[in-house]
Write a protein that holds these residues in place. Structure first.
Motif, mmCIF file in Angstrom:
data_model
loop_
_atom_site.group_PDB
_atom_site.id
_atom_site.type_symbol
_atom_site.label_atom_id
_atom_site.label_comp_id
_atom_site.label_asym_id
_atom_site.label_seq_id
_atom_site.Cartn_x
_atom_site.Cartn_y
_atom_site.Cartn_z
ATOM 1 N N ILE A 168 0.854 -1.194 0.000
ATOM 2 C CA ILE A 168 0.000 0.000 0.000
ATOM 3 C C ILE A 168 0.886 1.240 0.000
ATOM 4 O O ILE A 168 2.057 1.166 0.369
ATOM 5 C CB ILE A 168 -0.965 0.026 1.217
ATOM 6 C CG1 ILE A 168 -0.179 -0.037 2.535
ATOM 7 C CG2 ILE A 168 -1.980 -1.098 1.130
ATOM 8 C CD1 ILE A 168 -1.060 0.053 3.783
ATOM 9 N N PRO A 169 0.357 2.405 -0.435
ATOM 10 C CA PRO A 169 1.191 3.613 -0.537
ATOM 11 C C PRO A 169 1.713 4.102 0.815
ATOM 12 O O PRO A 169 1.077 3.903 1.850
ATOM 13 C CB PRO A 169 0.247 4.643 -1.158
ATOM 14 C CG PRO A 169 -0.863 3.855 -1.764
ATOM 15 C CD PRO A 169 -1.005 2.627 -0.938
ATOM 16 N N PHE A 170 2.882 4.764 0.769
ATOM 17 C CA PHE A 170 3.462 5.391 1.959
ATOM 18 C C PHE A 170 3.633 6.891 1.716
ATOM 19 O O PHE A 170 4.032 7.312 0.613
ATOM 20 C CB PHE A 170 4.825 4.785 2.284
ATOM 21 C CG PHE A 170 5.589 5.579 3.310
ATOM 22 C CD1 PHE A 170 5.213 5.541 4.646
ATOM 23 C CD2 PHE A 170 6.659 6.394 2.933
ATOM 24 C CE1 PHE A 170 5.907 6.299 5.592
ATOM 25 C CE2 PHE A 170 7.348 7.139 3.868
ATOM 26 C CZ PHE A 170 6.972 7.092 5.203
ATOM 27 N N PHE A 171 3.365 7.675 2.747
ATOM 28 C CA PHE A 171 3.567 9.125 2.675
ATOM 29 C C PHE A 171 4.284 9.581 3.940
ATOM 30 O O PHE A 171 3.899 9.205 5.049
ATOM 31 C CB PHE A 171 2.232 9.852 2.551
ATOM 32 C CG PHE A 171 1.429 9.444 1.346
ATOM 33 C CD1 PHE A 171 1.654 10.043 0.112
ATOM 34 C CD2 PHE A 171 0.464 8.448 1.447
ATOM 35 C CE1 PHE A 171 0.927 9.653 -1.004
ATOM 36 C CE2 PHE A 171 -0.269 8.051 0.339
ATOM 37 C CZ PHE A 171 -0.047 8.650 -0.889
ATOM 38 N N ASP A 172 5.321 10.379 3.762
ATOM 39 C CA ASP A 172 6.037 10.956 4.899
ATOM 40 C C ASP A 172 5.424 12.317 5.193
ATOM 41 O O ASP A 172 5.448 13.217 4.349
ATOM 42 C CB ASP A 172 7.518 11.088 4.570
ATOM 43 C CG ASP A 172 8.351 11.415 5.803
ATOM 44 O OD1 ASP A 172 7.818 12.090 6.714
ATOM 45 O OD2 ASP A 172 9.516 11.001 5.844
ATOM 46 N N GLY A 173 4.876 12.461 6.390
ATOM 47 C CA GLY A 173 4.218 13.705 6.759
ATOM 48 C C GLY A 173 5.118 14.921 6.634
ATOM 49 O O GLY A 173 4.650 16.027 6.326
#
Length: 627
Positions: free
Chosen positions: A28-33
């Protein structure tokens, strides 16, 4: 169910590393805040200035929007510090049920060394202390020690997320089964338990799971230890077993396997006094207890009931996403579930709900008796009731219409049913609570005693032969008279029910919100109605519906009809206890100078109980030698 997994913790704890690895493991996608900070925030941190809450708010809202966008198509992982509870509230706004938290923990010294050795990080290590200072430990997160290797961290997170259940339900009776299916239909991974009794209850949970495709991901148990251990911590377990001692036995069976901060939810019709006792008892064991009224019957439990939780408000936040998700929705699509108040207040208002329900049922029974006495058969009665839906619609009216249309062979089924009405005790408890609080809930008592009277079938049949009863042929009332009498009595019923809630709120310092209680009773529950919908706004301005213009005008309009209907019923020997009590109570509550002066004089005569005088407003008590 699609989820957003927030990896949270102070800078340097490994959020990005763990987040990327987890996203790869789960595909699943990952995003760094950190990539979503505005330039102003990045500049401020690079200059060694800590961000304040105003700086963070827009950033958190951006991440919340990102999460919502991703959830439309897939789950995702987002790394974000989220050190305060209010930050986490912003991140999960509108997606609480879909949100999971993973908290990476570590000592200041350990994480300081990590940041100090990291090249080109835009936040200097000197700001780390400010993050530790504001950190509010999340209580509903998967806790991962930063000392664990990345591989072991991912293994532990996956085990918690993928192999353990989010919610447990104990007891698979009619309501328990419907709630399980409701939870599963809303995407929750659940564990279900039902006891094993050889030859009586065997493989109940397993068989139930096999019978319903939506339960394919659910876990089924008849062993308590295995059931409890299958749940994510803090555990959330809803008890759907018989009220009374059974609840206490179940609590004792569960306690050895529970951990601090686990939450037990009693979803049965328990007595509110017992709920407070259980709340206090479990608190000494570090376990939270939520007393929860649930209304809607089997169908409501499956499709969306009205839910009335009370107890520790902090513990409620842990179960809120589940209860709100499975509850009915009001006309504004808001959940018919709200935190009611402390202690046993949720079970108290469910008890009053049932008392009001007793009266609404009795009033419809009396109305149908009058319509039959006026010469209408069941089909015609159903048609008349159908015509009332524009002005007096309710769930109970709708099911009564269906009941009067149901045939078995060539005859109506309702005419074949033995005239003994049962009860499960909540009407009795409501009447007792009314007397204890000194509140005249006279219609609830009348409805309850009407059920008790019905149970004396043999005696009623015998006495009917001893006394000449009228043939009910001189009933001089119209269908509209009966409708308006019904409307009058329903107003009085709701006045008395909410009056009882008001007085209990004052006596027990519960600070109950009548408008909110009415709102969660507008859908999903047995007493939902157009009248209840009107009360949502009325209770925003008053606690006494008889002082509201709309309702006082209705009372004045309907009063001639209820007087006529009750009088004609008495003249024709037709029993209408709740219709009759509605006008009797109204006459009493609107009498400025009542006959109670005579009662008080009698009490003073034989017991020297004293009295006060109208011509002395000092509050002084007087006694007279009446001989």
């Amino acid at each position: 169910m699609k989820k957003v997994i927030f990896i949270i913790g102070v800078s340097g704890c490994g959020k990005s590393t763990i987040g990327k690895l987890l996203s790869e493991e789960l595909s699943i996608p990952f995003f760094d805040g950190d990539d979503f900070h505005p330039e102003a925030n990045i500049k401020k941190m690079s200059e060694g200035v800590p961000l304040n809450d105003t700086d963070r708010q827009g950033w958190l809202e951006t991440l919340n929007s990102l999460a919502k966008e991703q959830l439309v198509g897939n789950s995702c992982v987002i790394a974000c510090s989220a050190l305060k509870q209010k930050y986490r509230d912003t991140l999960s706004e509108g997606i609480i049920a879909e949100t999971k938290w993973v908290h990476l923990t570590g000592s200041f010294h350990q994480i300081f060394e990590r940041i100090h050795s990291r090249p080109n990080h835009f936040m200097p290590s000197e700001l780390l202390q400010s993050q530790f200072d504001i950190l509010e430990e999340p209580k509903d997160a998967i806790q991962i020690a930063s000392s664990l290797s990345p591989e072991n961290s991912i293994r532990k997170i996956k085990k918690e997320l993928m192999t353990t259940s989010e919610f447990g339900l104990f007891g698979l009776g009619v309501m328990g089964k419907s709630l399980c299916r409701n939870l599963a239909n809303n995407g929750f991974k659940i564990s279900m338990f039902n006891r094993h009794v050889a030859g009586v209850e065997e493989d109940v949970a397993v068989s139930f799971k096999a019978a319903h495709s939506e339960l394919s991901q659910a876990e089924a148990f008849d062993d308590i230890a295995s059931f409890v251990n299958s749940l994510q911590q803090p555990r959330k377990i809803m008890l759907m077993v018989n009220a009374g001692k059974t609840i206490d036995y179940v609590i004792e069976d569960l306690l050895p396997y529970l951990s601090e901060n686990d939450v037990l939810i009693d979803g049965g019709n328990s007595n509110y006094v017992n709920t407070k006792e259980r709340f206090d008892y479990l608190k000494t064991n570090g376990i939270h207890f939520i007393g929860t009224g649930v209304s809607g019957g089997e169908e409501g439990a499956l499709k969306g009931p009205s839910i009335m939780p009370s107890g520790d408000v902090e513990a409620y936040e842990n179960v809120k996403p589940f209860l709100e998700k499975i509850s009915a929705k009001d006309q504004n699509n808001l959940p018919c579930c709200t935190y009611v108040g402390p202690e046993g207040s949720g079970h108290f208002i469910k008890m009053v709900h049932n008392g009001v329900e007793y009266v609404e049922m009795q009033l419809l029974a009396e109305v149908c008796t009058l319509l039959e006495a006026s010469g209408n058969n069941p089909d015609e009665i159903a048609t008349i009731l159908e015509s009332w839906k524009d002005t007096a619609n309710s769930y109970l009216l709708e099911i009564t219409i269906a009941i009067f249309r149901k045939k078995e062979g060539n005859d109506w089924l309702v005419k074949k049913i033995l005239d003994k009405a049962g009860n499960k005790g909540t009407g009795n408890w409501t009447t007792i609570a009314s007397t204890q609080l000194g509140v005249p809930s006279t219609l609830i008592a009348s409805a309850l005693f009407s059920r008790y009277t019905s149970f004396y079938k043999e005696e009623r049949t015998l006495l009917n032969k001893h006394f000449n009863q009228a043939d009910h042929l001189e009933l001089k009332v119209s269908t509209n008279d009966i409708l308006e009498a019904y409307q009058f009595a329903r107003i009085i019923n709701h006045y008395q029910g909410f009056k009882l809630i008001t007085e209990a709120s004052i006596a027990y310092s519960w600070n109950l919100n009548l408008s909110e209680i009415a709102r969660i009773w507008t859908s999903g529950c047995i007493i939902k109605s157009n009248l209840m919908q009107d009360l949502v706004d009325v209770f925003k301005n008053t606690t006494n519906i008889l002082t509201d213009t709309q309702f006082s005008e209705g009372i004045n309009k309907y009063k001639p009809s209820v007087k006529k209907v009750v009088s004609q019923s008495v003249l024709n020997d037709i029993s209408v206890p709740c219709l009759g009590e509605s006008i009797q109570f109204f006459n009493g509550i609107t009498t400025a100078y009542s006959s109670a002066n005579i009662i008080q004089a009698q009490r003073d005569y034989f017991g020297a109980h004293t009295y006060q005088r109208l011509d002395d407003d000092s509050g002084k008590n007087y006694h007279t030698n009446w001989n």
